[in-house]
Design a protein around this motif. Structure first.
Motif, short mmCIF file in Angstrom:
data_model
loop_
_atom_site.label_atom_id
_atom_site.label_comp_id
_atom_site.label_asym_id
_atom_site.label_seq_id
_atom_site.Cartn_x
_atom_site.Cartn_y
_atom_site.Cartn_z
N LEU A 118 -44.09 -48.07 68.03
CA LEU A 118 -44.66 -47.53 69.37
C LEU A 118 -44.74 -45.96 69.05
N THR A 119 -45.86 -45.65 69.80
CA THR A 119 -45.79 -43.87 69.86
C THR A 119 -45.88 -43.61 71.38
N GLU A 120 -45.96 -44.75 72.41
CA GLU A 120 -46.08 -44.46 73.73
C GLU A 120 -45.33 -45.65 74.36
N VAL A 121 -45.14 -45.56 75.61
CA VAL A 121 -44.48 -46.33 76.27
C VAL A 121 -45.14 -46.52 77.70
N GLU A 122 -45.11 -47.77 78.34
CA GLU A 122 -46.16 -48.20 79.38
C GLU A 122 -45.01 -48.16 80.57
N ILE A 123 -45.30 -47.32 81.66
CA ILE A 123 -44.16 -47.29 82.83
C ILE A 123 -44.73 -47.24 84.14
N THR A 124 -43.95 -47.40 85.06
CA THR A 124 -44.39 -47.42 86.30
C THR A 124 -43.26 -46.38 87.20
N CYS A 125 -43.67 -45.77 87.86
CA CYS A 125 -42.81 -44.83 88.85
C CYS A 125 -43.71 -44.11 89.99
N LEU A 126 -42.67 -43.54 90.81
CA LEU A 126 -43.55 -42.56 91.89
C LEU A 126 -44.04 -41.55 91.31
N PRO A 127 -45.07 -40.61 91.74
CA PRO A 127 -45.61 -39.56 91.03
C PRO A 127 -44.59 -38.54 90.84
N LYS A 128 -43.51 -38.26 91.88
CA LYS A 128 -42.57 -37.29 91.82
C LYS A 128 -41.49 -37.46 90.60
N ALA A 129 -41.53 -38.81 89.85
CA ALA A 129 -40.54 -39.02 88.80
C ALA A 129 -41.27 -39.39 87.61
N LEU A 130 -42.80 -38.81 87.54
CA LEU A 130 -43.31 -39.31 86.31
C LEU A 130 -43.06 -38.02 85.14
N PRO A 131 -42.41 -38.69 83.98
CA PRO A 131 -41.96 -37.78 82.98
C PRO A 131 -43.04 -37.43 82.11
N GLU A 132 -43.09 -35.96 81.53
CA GLU A 132 -43.99 -35.71 80.65
C GLU A 132 -43.96 -36.46 79.11
N PHE A 133 -42.69 -36.93 78.76
CA PHE A 133 -42.46 -37.85 77.52
C PHE A 133 -41.01 -38.36 77.62
N VAL A 134 -40.94 -39.39 76.92
CA VAL A 134 -39.43 -39.95 76.61
C VAL A 134 -39.12 -39.75 75.32
N GLU A 135 -37.86 -39.03 75.25
CA GLU A 135 -37.25 -38.70 73.76
C GLU A 135 -36.52 -39.92 73.27
N VAL A 136 -36.68 -40.20 71.90
CA VAL A 136 -35.91 -41.23 71.31
C VAL A 136 -35.06 -40.61 70.13
N ASN A 137 -33.80 -40.74 70.09
CA ASN A 137 -33.26 -40.04 69.21
C ASN A 137 -32.70 -40.98 68.18
N VAL A 138 -33.28 -40.54 66.78
CA VAL A 138 -33.19 -41.60 65.62
C VAL A 138 -32.10 -40.72 64.82
N SER A 139 -31.59 -39.64 65.02
CA SER A 139 -30.73 -39.09 63.99
C SER A 139 -29.44 -39.63 63.49
N ASP A 140 -29.13 -40.67 64.09
CA ASP A 140 -27.91 -41.47 63.84
C ASP A 140 -28.12 -42.96 63.17
N LEU A 141 -29.54 -43.23 62.95
CA LEU A 141 -29.84 -44.35 62.39
C LEU A 141 -29.85 -44.47 60.78
N VAL A 142 -29.54 -45.50 60.30
CA VAL A 142 -29.55 -45.64 58.71
C VAL A 142 -30.42 -46.94 58.27
N ALA A 143 -30.79 -47.17 57.27
CA ALA A 143 -31.63 -48.33 56.76
C ALA A 143 -31.11 -49.59 57.45
N GLY A 144 -32.09 -50.22 57.86
CA GLY A 144 -31.95 -51.50 58.55
C GLY A 144 -31.86 -51.22 60.11
N ASP A 145 -31.64 -50.24 60.55
CA ASP A 145 -31.33 -50.03 62.07
C ASP A 145 -32.55 -50.04 62.82
N SER A 146 -32.64 -50.21 64.09
CA SER A 146 -33.99 -50.20 64.99
C SER A 146 -33.40 -49.86 66.32
#
Length: 205
Positions: free
Chosen positions: A129-157
């Motif tokens: 996925l490159t985007e995520v579908e969300i619901t929230c009040l306008p004041k809580a709308l994030p510009e983006f959501v971070e996904v930290n993959v730095s600790d992943l190894v082969a086979g992880d998800s």
């Protein structure tokens, strides 16, 4: 127009239809529609040069925008953008009014961080996925959501349920119940070259 505050000038459009839209595009304007918040939909036009510049910014798709329409400021989000099939032109825009007391239903991009660390370990990060579908009040709308993959190894998800969404933000898919915890990213090991190929390479040297 200010790209910092995402404010744009718009004009009310009286004439509608295919012919009227073509005339507007020849005048370097983009036809648009504004709807939502239990109000009547209104037809608008915006300067094409302003919208071409705006659409280059990721924030144009995720921020709450301000449309100045005949002296009135209206908050809205971009819901759809139509482009010419081969020319660098926008052909239509859809905006939805924002009501501070009503939740938005929209998509925000995922920003993946730490991929270079995974690559150095001989693995490949595969984005499901490159985007995520969300619901929230306008004041809580994030510009983006971070996904930290730095600790992943082969086979992880990483799945939707593991996302760290900001306070007040909910995943639309997860709200549907079991079976909707989609995979966001997986890590695959890079295929090693066959031993004989390595030997042949050594011999050539």
């Amino acid at each position: 127009m200010s790209n910092t505050t995402y404010t744009y000038d718009a004009e009310l459009r009286v004439e509608t239809g295919t012919g009227a839209s073509r005339r507007l595009r020849r005048e370097d304007k983009v036809p648009a529609i504004l709807y939502g918040a239990e109000k009547e939909a209104v037809a608008l036009t915006l300067a094409h040069k302003d919208m071409i510049k705006a659409q280059e910014s990721e924030g144009f798709y995720t921020h709450i925008l301000t449309l100045n329409i005949g002296g009135e400021s209206v908050e809205a989000i971009l819901k759809d953008i139509q482009r010419h099939p081969f020319k660098p032109k926008l052909t239509h825009l859809d905006f939805q009014r924002v009501d501070a007391t009503h939740k938005l239903h929209t998509k925000v991009p995922l920003h993946f961080i730490g991929e270079d660390k995974v690559t150095k370990l001989g693995a490949t990060v595969v984005h499901q996925l490159t985007e995520v579908e969300i619901t929230c009040l306008p004041k809580a709308l994030p510009e983006f959501v971070e996904v930290n993959v730095s600790d992943l190894v082969a086979g992880d998800s990483i799945h939707l349920s593991e996302l760290k969404l900001p306070s007040g933000v909910q995943s639309v898919e997860l709200a549907k119940g079991e079976g909707h915890d989609q995979s966001i990213v997986t890590v695959k090991a890079n295929k090693a070259a066959p031993a004989e190929d390595e030997e042949a390479s050594d011999a050539a040297e």
